[in-house]
Design an enzyme around this catalytic site. Structure first.
Site, PDB file in Angstrom:
ATOM      1  N   GLY A  78      56.785  15.400  30.016  1.00  0.00           N
ATOM      2  CA  GLY A  78      56.113  16.351  28.928  1.00  0.00           C
ATOM      3  C   GLY A  78      54.719  15.448  28.669  1.00  0.00           C
ATOM      4  O   GLY A  78      54.696  14.441  29.113  1.00  0.00           O
ATOM      5  N   GLN A  83      46.720  13.394  24.949  1.00  0.00           N
ATOM      6  CA  GLN A  83      46.935  12.457  25.911  1.00  0.00           C
ATOM      7  C   GLN A  83      46.195  12.357  27.129  1.00  0.00           C
ATOM      8  O   GLN A  83      45.913  11.168  27.969  1.00  0.00           O
ATOM      9  CB  GLN A  83      48.576  12.594  26.320  1.00  0.00           C
ATOM     10  CG  GLN A  83      49.598  12.122  25.397  1.00  0.00           C
ATOM     11  CD  GLN A  83      50.920  12.214  26.070  1.00  0.00           C
ATOM     12  OE1 GLN A  83      51.514  13.300  26.296  1.00  0.00           O
ATOM     13  NE2 GLN A  83      51.382  10.795  26.584  1.00  0.00           N
ATOM     14  N   CYS A 125      57.029   6.983  27.215  1.00  0.00           N
ATOM     15  CA  CYS A 125      55.857   7.917  26.933  1.00  0.00           C
ATOM     16  C   CYS A 125      54.591   7.655  27.856  1.00  0.00           C
ATOM     17  O   CYS A 125      54.629   6.517  28.232  1.00  0.00           O
ATOM     18  CB  CYS A 125      55.291   7.606  25.295  1.00  0.00           C
ATOM     19  SG  CYS A 125      53.704   8.570  25.130  1.00  0.00           S
ATOM     20  N   LEU A 126      54.146   8.529  28.748  1.00  0.00           N
ATOM     21  CA  LEU A 126      52.990   8.306  29.711  1.00  0.00           C
ATOM     22  C   LEU A 126      52.006   7.586  29.066  1.00  0.00           C
ATOM     23  O   LEU A 126      51.088   6.837  29.877  1.00  0.00           O
ATOM     24  CB  LEU A 126      52.540   9.618  30.201  1.00  0.00           C
ATOM     25  CG  LEU A 126      53.819  10.452  30.953  1.00  0.00           C
ATOM     26  CD1 LEU A 126      53.157  11.462  31.517  1.00  0.00           C
ATOM     27  CD2 LEU A 126      54.300   9.716  31.991  1.00  0.00           C
ATOM     28  N   HIS A 167      59.021  14.976  20.690  1.00  0.00           N
ATOM     29  CA  HIS A 167      57.908  14.077  21.004  1.00  0.00           C
ATOM     30  C   HIS A 167      56.288  14.444  21.089  1.00  0.00           C
ATOM     31  O   HIS A 167      55.621  13.780  20.858  1.00  0.00           O
ATOM     32  CB  HIS A 167      58.642  13.398  22.352  1.00  0.00           C
ATOM     33  CG  HIS A 167      57.623  12.201  22.970  1.00  0.00           C
ATOM     34  ND1 HIS A 167      58.216  10.898  23.061  1.00  0.00           N
ATOM     35  CD2 HIS A 167      56.591  12.234  23.444  1.00  0.00           C
ATOM     36  CE1 HIS A 167      57.105  10.167  23.810  1.00  0.00           C
ATOM     37  NE2 HIS A 167      56.260  11.167  24.051  1.00  0.00           N
ATOM     38  N   GLU A 168      56.429  15.711  21.838  1.00  0.00           N
ATOM     39  CA  GLU A 168      55.013  16.340  22.141  1.00  0.00           C
ATOM     40  C   GLU A 168      54.467  16.744  21.080  1.00  0.00           C
ATOM     41  O   GLU A 168      53.235  16.808  20.948  1.00  0.00           O
ATOM     42  CB  GLU A 168      55.089  17.273  23.474  1.00  0.00           C
ATOM     43  CG  GLU A 168      55.788  16.805  24.471  1.00  0.00           C
ATOM     44  CD  GLU A 168      55.390  15.525  25.205  1.00  0.00           C
ATOM     45  OE1 GLU A 168      54.048  15.288  24.819  1.00  0.00           O
ATOM     46  OE2 GLU A 168      55.849  14.801  25.916  1.00  0.00           O
ATOM     47  N   HIS A 171      52.975  14.294  19.291  1.00  0.00           N
ATOM     48  CA  HIS A 171      51.352  13.885  19.712  1.00  0.00           C
ATOM     49  C   HIS A 171      50.153  14.696  19.010  1.00  0.00           C
ATOM     50  O   HIS A 171      49.318  14.095  18.917  1.00  0.00           O
ATOM     51  CB  HIS A 171      51.447  13.914  21.227  1.00  0.00           C
ATOM     52  CG  HIS A 171      51.903  12.661  22.043  1.00  0.00           C
ATOM     53  ND1 HIS A 171      51.237  11.592  22.041  1.00  0.00           N
ATOM     54  CD2 HIS A 171      52.866  12.725  22.977  1.00  0.00           C
ATOM     55  CE1 HIS A 171      51.992  10.934  22.705  1.00  0.00           C
ATOM     56  NE2 HIS A 171      52.906  11.269  23.577  1.00  0.00           N
TER      57      HIS A 171
END
Ligand code: ZN
Length: 203
Positions: A78, A83, A125-126, A167-168, A171
């Site tokens: 995701g 990000q 997380c990326l 989670h997304e 963000h």
């Protein structure tokens, strides 16, 4: 979000998911290939993203580039627009990234309609590489959004997809999964996070 887990040991050639030709380029959004993922410490990750009033070629291209970026990152399932430094309410998700036939989710202006139940699972997380922690979230979620065709879609789900959606969407409001880690576990993370932030700010 990054799925914790086994890295694939066998190297597979990159799959062409999107065709790209010079005509694809949109004048005011002119990236090629994967975008740079913003890392913890970058202030853009703490800002609130703005709703997208109209879906144009720019958003189409952004979604395409975000997917390419997510697939280029090992275990990425995701990604939210902040990000990649874009403060727009757009997220992409693909839990079956190793299945070429799977269709990724692209959600614009997602809104949480309902959260239910509770689950505690490891998250990564990326934007926060090499750090995972247990996070308590709702186990079921109903989210409404627009798709790239500007149609209203409703996603009613549970388990991993419900977690990735939460989670997304976090963000988009400048919230990171580590903010949801409390108490002792947070203390343990603090040192690693400081180091990561230091490295990011030095870049
Ligand atoms: Zn994330």
């Amino acid at each position: 979000m990054a799925k914790r887990g086994r890295k694939k040991r066998t190297a597979s050639p990159p799959r062409p998911r999107f065709s790209r030709s010079p005509e694809d380029d949109v004048s005011n959004y002119n990236n090629k290939g994967p975008l740079r993922i913003r890392l913890y410490g970058d202030p853009v990750l703490r800002q609130k993203a703005l709703p997208i009033p109209k879906i144009t070629d720019v958003e189409q291209k952004l979604a395409e580039d975000m997917l390419a970026t997510m697939y280029a990152a090992p275990n990425g399932v995701g990604l939210a627009a902040p990000q990649v430094g874009v403060l727009k309410r757009l997220i992409v998700i693909d839990l079956n990234r190793d299945d070429v036939s799977s269709k990724p989710l692209v959600l614009i202006n997602p809104e949480t309609q309902r959260l239910d139940g509770e689950s505690i699972e490891d998250e990564g997380c990326l934007s926060i590489p090499n750090i995972t922690a247990e996070v308590k979230r709702a186990n079921e979620a109903v989210v409404s959004a627009l798709n790239l065709d500007e149609e209203i879609v409703s996603v009613k789900t549970e388990g991993l997809l419900a977690r990735v959606l939460q989670h997304e969407i976090d963000h988009l409001d400048g919230v990171l999964f580590i903010d949801r880690v409390k108490g002792l576990r947070r203390q343990v993370l603090r040192k690693k996070l400081r180091k990561l932030k230091h490295n990011t700010l030095r870049q």
